[in-house]
Design an enzyme around this catalytic site. Sequence first.
Site, PDB file in Angstrom:
ATOM      1  N   GLU A  79       0.792  -1.223  -0.002  1.00  0.00           N
ATOM      2  CA  GLU A  79      -0.113   0.251  -0.194  1.00  0.00           C
ATOM      3  C   GLU A  79       0.853   1.247   0.167  1.00  0.00           C
ATOM      4  O   GLU A  79       1.852   1.299   0.707  1.00  0.00           O
ATOM      5  CB  GLU A  79      -0.867  -0.035   1.270  1.00  0.00           C
ATOM      6  CG  GLU A  79      -1.822  -1.195   1.160  1.00  0.00           C
ATOM      7  CD  GLU A  79      -2.862  -1.021   2.538  1.00  0.00           C
ATOM      8  OE1 GLU A  79      -2.904  -0.053   3.171  1.00  0.00           O
ATOM      9  OE2 GLU A  79      -3.553  -2.026   2.873  1.00  0.00           O
ATOM     10  N   CYS A  80       0.399   2.166  -0.917  1.00  0.00           N
ATOM     11  CA  CYS A  80       1.291   3.300  -0.890  1.00  0.00           C
ATOM     12  C   CYS A  80       0.336   4.647  -0.496  1.00  0.00           C
ATOM     13  O   CYS A  80       0.985   5.678  -0.309  1.00  0.00           O
ATOM     14  CB  CYS A  80       1.726   3.645  -2.339  1.00  0.00           C
ATOM     15  SG  CYS A  80       0.231   3.881  -3.702  1.00  0.00           S
ATOM     16  N   THR A  81      -0.772   4.517  -0.071  1.00  0.00           N
ATOM     17  CA  THR A  81      -1.612   5.685   0.005  1.00  0.00           C
ATOM     18  C   THR A  81      -1.162   6.755   1.107  1.00  0.00           C
ATOM     19  O   THR A  81      -1.038   7.865   1.246  1.00  0.00           O
ATOM     20  CB  THR A  81      -2.933   5.532   0.139  1.00  0.00           C
ATOM     21  OG1 THR A  81      -2.975   4.637   1.350  1.00  0.00           O
ATOM     22  CG2 THR A  81      -3.701   5.222  -1.167  1.00  0.00           C
ATOM     23  N   HIS A  83       2.003   6.810   2.076  1.00  0.00           N
ATOM     24  CA  HIS A  83       3.273   7.525   1.793  1.00  0.00           C
ATOM     25  C   HIS A  83       3.093   8.470   0.825  1.00  0.00           C
ATOM     26  O   HIS A  83       3.712   9.758   0.953  1.00  0.00           O
ATOM     27  CB  HIS A  83       4.209   6.627   1.341  1.00  0.00           C
ATOM     28  CG  HIS A  83       4.661   5.295   2.203  1.00  0.00           C
ATOM     29  ND1 HIS A  83       5.291   5.590   3.144  1.00  0.00           N
ATOM     30  CD2 HIS A  83       4.394   3.971   1.891  1.00  0.00           C
ATOM     31  CE1 HIS A  83       5.518   4.299   3.739  1.00  0.00           C
ATOM     32  NE2 HIS A  83       5.043   3.326   2.921  1.00  0.00           N
TER      33      HIS A  83
END
Length: 352
Positions: A79-81, A83
């Site tokens: 998951e990147c949201t 960051h």
Amino acid sequence: MIEEKFTFIDLYCGAGFGARGLVDAGGAPLLAIDAWPLAARTYKDNFPGAPVICTRVEDLDPIAVAKKYQPNLLMASPECTSHSVARGGKPGCESSRRTALHILPWIRALEPRWVIIENVSRMRLWKRHPELITGLRDLGFGPGHLTEVLLNAVDFGAPQSRERLFLIGDRHALAPLPSRIVAAPGCVRRSASSILDAPGTWLTSPVYKPGRAQATLDRAARARSAIGRDQSYLMVYYGSDGAGGWQTLDAPLRTVTTLDRFALVERVGNVDRMRMLQPTELTKAMLGLDQQHQIKFGNRRQRVKLCGNGICAPVTSAIAAALTRANSLESHSRLELNPSPTQRANRAACLA
């Protein structure tokens, strides 16, 4: 058909854009995992021979999976949201960031030769990012066997400016991994115009019509002031935009996000008309020239989100090519001279 060179497992697989790049480079998917049912269904539709498990990666036992699958490569896009700067001022979720660390038990259990981990560049600012690097080094990806690079999809033939962080590892590299990955010779930069569907495919509406938001009208005015009255352009929504909320069609598309952010504006007669870019067009932005992949499930908003959550296929294709050619391929062949019965069965199944 590209000769199969390696097998892979895909964690946080999304709709399979990254996997498409690996397949284009000669890979065969053994297993994919994602918690979003729509992503899992889309992946299965595009790779019908690969089992897809719809659950959270951290809820599975990697040791049990390792008893059935022995991949050459593990790819993961945690998951990147939390960051990303796309969140604006919203606080990040630490449990979301921690999904990157859930990859380590999988590497320990599966013992892949190669790893590819993708995320936004700001992941490097996460306080536990050094812990991830240390964990990878402890699992055999020591100095010379792990590289951390920022790659922009537009440099690999995707018609989209999309910069992402990649952690790339090779346990058995015969020479230190390169500090940069380059595109194949002959690769050309592509513009946003290359993804557009045929004129007349989609309905349009006047830019200047009652009820149109003032911010939209301001973007249109800035664009027309810069490029004149007749040239088509893209209106860009969301995010801080030093370019004034628009871009030309002869530049690469700006980063596709999980939100609907691009509108095509064209001059028809004496009227500016507009429409939002469609999932078919955003899919092209993720694939480059490869049109095999389809995003056909879910409503329009969900299909846009599937595109925004993906990895551009030409990038993973270039990474895989870099890992499997030259001395890496020679070493890979030596290591696989006597594959186990399970490995032979897995390869036969995924190629059937």
